[in-house]
Design a protein around this motif. Sequence first.
Motif, short mmCIF file in Angstrom:
data_model
loop_
_atom_site.label_atom_id
_atom_site.label_comp_id
_atom_site.label_asym_id
_atom_site.label_seq_id
_atom_site.Cartn_x
_atom_site.Cartn_y
_atom_site.Cartn_z
N ARG A 63 -23.32 -7.94 30.91
CA ARG A 63 -22.73 -9.27 30.96
C ARG A 63 -21.49 -9.16 31.84
O ARG A 63 -20.83 -8.13 31.88
N VAL A 64 -21.20 -10.23 32.52
CA VAL A 64 -20.01 -10.30 33.36
C VAL A 64 -19.13 -11.37 32.75
O VAL A 64 -19.59 -12.48 32.46
N ARG A 65 -17.86 -11.05 32.56
CA ARG A 65 -16.93 -11.98 31.92
C ARG A 65 -15.70 -12.14 32.80
O ARG A 65 -15.20 -11.18 33.36
N LEU A 66 -15.21 -13.37 32.85
CA LEU A 66 -13.94 -13.63 33.52
C LEU A 66 -12.80 -13.01 32.73
O LEU A 66 -12.78 -13.09 31.50
N THR A 67 -11.87 -12.39 33.42
CA THR A 67 -10.65 -11.95 32.76
C THR A 67 -9.71 -13.15 32.68
O THR A 67 -9.95 -14.19 33.32
N ASP A 68 -8.64 -13.03 31.91
CA ASP A 68 -7.66 -14.12 31.86
C ASP A 68 -7.11 -14.41 33.25
O ASP A 68 -6.95 -15.57 33.65
N ARG A 69 -6.86 -13.34 33.99
CA ARG A 69 -6.35 -13.50 35.37
C ARG A 69 -7.38 -14.22 36.24
O ARG A 69 -7.03 -15.08 37.05
N GLY A 70 -8.67 -13.87 36.07
CA GLY A 70 -9.73 -14.53 36.84
C GLY A 70 -9.84 -16.00 36.50
O GLY A 70 -10.01 -16.84 37.39
N ARG A 71 -9.71 -16.33 35.21
CA ARG A 71 -9.79 -17.74 34.79
C ARG A 71 -8.62 -18.53 35.36
O ARG A 71 -8.79 -19.64 35.86
N GLU A 72 -7.43 -17.96 35.31
CA GLU A 72 -6.26 -18.65 35.88
C GLU A 72 -6.44 -18.89 37.37
O GLU A 72 -6.15 -19.97 37.88
N LEU A 73 -6.92 -17.86 38.08
CA LEU A 73 -7.10 -17.98 39.53
C LEU A 73 -8.16 -19.03 39.87
O LEU A 73 -7.96 -19.86 40.77
N VAL A 74 -9.29 -19.00 39.19
CA VAL A 74 -10.34 -19.96 39.51
C VAL A 74 -9.90 -21.38 39.16
O VAL A 74 -10.19 -22.33 39.89
N ASP A 75 -9.16 -21.55 38.06
CA ASP A 75 -8.68 -22.88 37.71
C ASP A 75 -7.72 -23.43 38.77
O ASP A 75 -7.83 -24.58 39.20
N GLU A 76 -6.77 -22.60 39.20
CA GLU A 76 -5.82 -23.03 40.24
C GLU A 76 -6.54 -23.32 41.55
O GLU A 76 -6.26 -24.32 42.21
N THR A 77 -7.45 -22.44 41.93
CA THR A 77 -8.16 -22.60 43.20
C THR A 77 -9.08 -23.81 43.15
O THR A 77 -9.20 -24.55 44.14
N PHE A 78 -9.71 -24.05 42.00
CA PHE A 78 -10.60 -25.20 41.85
C PHE A 78 -9.84 -26.51 42.08
O PHE A 78 -10.33 -27.41 42.75
#
Length: 169
Positions: free
Chosen positions: A119-134
């Motif tokens: 399984r591949v999971r977003l890290t907290d850092r990944g979630r923050e980055l994708v939210d900002e970039t989105f």
Amino acid sequence: MASEPREEPDHVGRIMAQWAVERPEVDVSPQGVIGRLHRLAVRLDEELRPVFAAAGLSDGDFDVLAALRRAGAPYELTPGQIARTTMVTSGAVTKRLDRLQGAGLVLRQTREDDGRGRRVRLTDRGRELVDETFERHMANERRLVGLLDEPDRRELARLLEAWGRALDA
């Protein structure tokens, strides 16, 4: 009464005019749609990529992060699900995941119920980055579609959806 100045043909229009001279017996009208869509896709990529680059991502990296984010908590998918969601090969997904894991944006985990499955999971850092970039990505897309008025945008979206469904059928 003066007539309106005639607009010069665009790049695709010039190509079509050349073919009309050289091969008048061939209907080149599909180029008016396909050629323009192709050129527009290239231009849109040029306009979209800087937002991803500013976040240190490629458009493909963003695509993977966005797929995980859209999956909802706990923001994880299998590599196969990511490949289907992003419409790329599993090999391309593996390369993207290697980059994203190296950047600390995703984690690969072995499934508890199946030691072979991952399984591949977003890290907290990944979630923050994708939210900002989105958010920046959507603002950029609004800017781009804002070049058309609202009725034209709705009609274009309707036509593109209908065409895509017909091609998929």
